[in-house]
Design a protein around this motif. Sequence first.
Motif, PDB file in Angstrom:
ATOM      1  N   VAL A   1      62.461  36.422  38.402  1.00  0.00           N
ATOM      2  CA  VAL A   1      62.751  37.796  37.983  1.00  0.00           C
ATOM      3  C   VAL A   1      61.648  38.729  38.462  1.00  0.00           C
ATOM      4  N   VAL A   2      60.402  38.300  38.290  1.00  0.00           N
ATOM      5  CA  VAL A   2      59.281  39.102  38.762  1.00  0.00           C
ATOM      6  C   VAL A   2      59.379  39.306  40.273  1.00  0.00           C
TER       7      VAL A   2
ATOM      8  N   THR B   1      61.785  37.287  30.726  1.00  0.00           N
ATOM      9  CA  THR B   1      62.556  37.494  31.961  1.00  0.00           C
ATOM     10  C   THR B   1      63.794  38.339  31.699  1.00  0.00           C
TER      11      THR B   1
ATOM     12  N   LEU C   1      62.210  41.706  41.138  1.00  0.00           N
ATOM     13  CA  LEU C   1      61.929  43.111  40.834  1.00  0.00           C
ATOM     14  C   LEU C   1      60.855  43.676  41.771  1.00  0.00           C
TER      15      LEU C   1
ATOM     16  N   VAL D   1      58.607  49.423  35.145  1.00  0.00           N
ATOM     17  CA  VAL D   1      59.091  48.111  35.572  1.00  0.00           C
ATOM     18  C   VAL D   1      57.933  47.306  36.150  1.00  0.00           C
TER      19      VAL D   1
ATOM     20  N   ALA E   1      54.382  39.917  32.828  1.00  0.00           N
ATOM     21  CA  ALA E   1      55.073  38.627  32.897  1.00  0.00           C
ATOM     22  C   ALA E   1      54.379  37.649  33.823  1.00  0.00           C
ATOM     23  N   VAL E   2      53.774  38.155  34.902  1.00  0.00           N
ATOM     24  CA  VAL E   2      53.295  37.226  35.925  1.00  0.00           C
ATOM     25  C   VAL E   2      51.813  36.874  35.744  1.00  0.00           C
TER      26      VAL E   2
ATOM     27  N   TRP F   1      61.638  46.878  44.335  1.00  0.00           N
ATOM     28  CA  TRP F   1      60.775  48.055  44.473  1.00  0.00           C
ATOM     29  C   TRP F   1      60.274  48.212  45.914  1.00  0.00           C
TER      30      TRP F   1
ATOM     31  N   LEU G   1      62.829  41.896  31.029  1.00  0.00           N
ATOM     32  CA  LEU G   1      62.487  42.625  32.262  1.00  0.00           C
ATOM     33  C   LEU G   1      63.739  43.093  32.986  1.00  0.00           C
TER      34      LEU G   1
ATOM     35  N   THR H   1      56.468  43.682  34.941  1.00  0.00           N
ATOM     36  CA  THR H   1      56.357  42.463  35.750  1.00  0.00           C
ATOM     37  C   THR H   1      54.918  41.950  35.764  1.00  0.00           C
TER      38      THR H   1
ATOM     39  N   GLN I   1      52.609  45.880  43.586  1.00  0.00           N
ATOM     40  CA  GLN I   1      53.194  46.007  42.257  1.00  0.00           C
ATOM     41  C   GLN I   1      52.115  46.374  41.239  1.00  0.00           C
TER      42      GLN I   1
END
Lengths: 283, 323
Positions: free
Chosen positions: B148-149, A233, B152, A250, A257-258, B156, A236, A254, A37
């Motif tokens: 959510v992370v 959240t 997602l 996207v 966020a993480v 992907w 997203l 993320t 990611q």
Amino acid sequence: MRITDENGRRMPVWEIVLRYLLLIAVLALMIGPFLWQLSTALKGPHENIFSSPPKFLPADPTLHNFERVADTIPVWDYALNSLKVAAANVVTNCVGAALAGYALARLRYRGRKAATIVFILAMLVPVEGIIIAQFTTMRELGLNNTLIGVLLPGCVSALNVLLMRNAFLNVPYEIEEAAFVDGANVWQRFLRIALPAVKGTLAVVAIFAFMGAWDDFLWPLIVLSDPDRFTLTIGLNYLHGTFANDERLVAAGTVIAVLPLIILFACLQRYFFRGVGEGAVKG
Amino acid sequence: MKSTTASQAAPTDLATAGAARKEPRPHGRGPRRGIRRQLPTSPWLFAAPGLAIVGIFILYPFLSTLNNAFTDKRTLIEGDYVGFANFQELWHDEMFWIGLRNSTLYVLGVVPALVILPLLLALLVQKHIPGITFFRSAFYTPVVASIVVVGLIWVWMLDERGLVNALLEAVGVGKAGFLSDQWLLLLSAMTVTVWKGLGYYMIIYLAALANVPRELHEAAAVDGAGAVRRFFSVTVPAVRSTMVLVAALSSVAAFKVFSEVYLMAGPTGGPAGEDTTLVMLVQRVGTGLTGRVGYASAISVVVFVVTVALMLLVLRADRKEDA
């Protein structure tokens, strides 16, 4: 290097090798998706992110995607909203759960058993089943679509109250008795004697309160309708639903966020493991 | 935080308690006044914030869910009592049965994996070999990352053109419609749930393994039992109550699954809604301007009942094995 097992016996080399091979395989499985990611988030607009075989390292790493997320959705506002809710959740849970836990563990009054039962019952209610009624309650209070509304239902969780109660029960009573004889009133005993003795559990409550609020999805999804007030959240999910055509965006979202959570976790991992262990024993 | 100012006194043992006692009392209050100053109302003051929040936002909504299940209440309409009409409608509602099926399949798929795999993982990270703390933390990372992370990331990874399909193609297996096929999608969501939960239950098992007496392993080893034999005749019996706990926790959580499937299948629950779970149905039916609060409450009641039944089932299975 000598590697010994818990009995001080030397571990055979084949076992050491096998263990590390397995550990590395699991590591790839658990961390790989995060790295993939990150790699996607760093790939530039002209780089093929669908290449076969896949490329793990971006040819031309760029931070451009993070700027583009911010152009598409107000991601920093969302992060700020999440931060506000999470920080408030830490304060309310620590204060509320410590006060109530102390009342359940240490104070004598009529109705104490009833109060304990109320918290136990509340802990057993599955939140997923009551969200619609929570939503209706929140609307009656006029707090729908506000961050206060996101915060309130979990701001003193019953589980945390019971965790704090157990922690206070484990503090030797004699110390407080001595303070009582010396004339310390209930607030002084609470603040100066009992609370410092349960700092560990308080830290656990704080960490899980932060994570719980930062990660929550279902409740904010229901209570927030105005995109200006989204938490990270929900933002997203919105980004994913609306702009799913560019995976780089996207992915960058993320990562935003993480990352704070992973850093927080890396600093406090000791407490995490203690928290889960305690929760398991007492759950 | 308050604890920093109070930490100077930190009397966790008698020696420090003695030190605290010597501190001058604030404003020179005598001992007797201290007793009087504990007003009869103050215990309730301590408990009040917690009781208020839990009462207003957990217990009251719970009771009103039970009540609303027997009404035709809608988002902005109070509604009337309709008896068991909502439940009769549920019986004939195809989406309800799809939701119940998927939530049940989720339990059946996820729970065995979450009872067994984290135990094996715990055995792997149990020995204190160099770098083991790093591995433990790394395996815990998916627990920390928000759902959510995680959702997602896997959307992907499992995309038509994503990493998993690219790797499958590279080894010549060919692509699979992880996010478009009804059953593969459910299976993918289960895999994500297991992946995210592994670290959490691993730590619970680690705590349990730490309590297994070492002598048992040694005795079994002396008797010539190999690693596999010792796993089944020493480790498993010793952590059996933890396995029951994990089964209970994970089955209740699995039955109430929402986020993973919602993110991977989309709000409508995949092709023709075939991947909808019960909680997704509650969310879809009960919210919005046309939300059927009464009907969604009836589904919620089914969720409560099944959740309680699952707990009792697991606990009963536990008792049977004891006998």
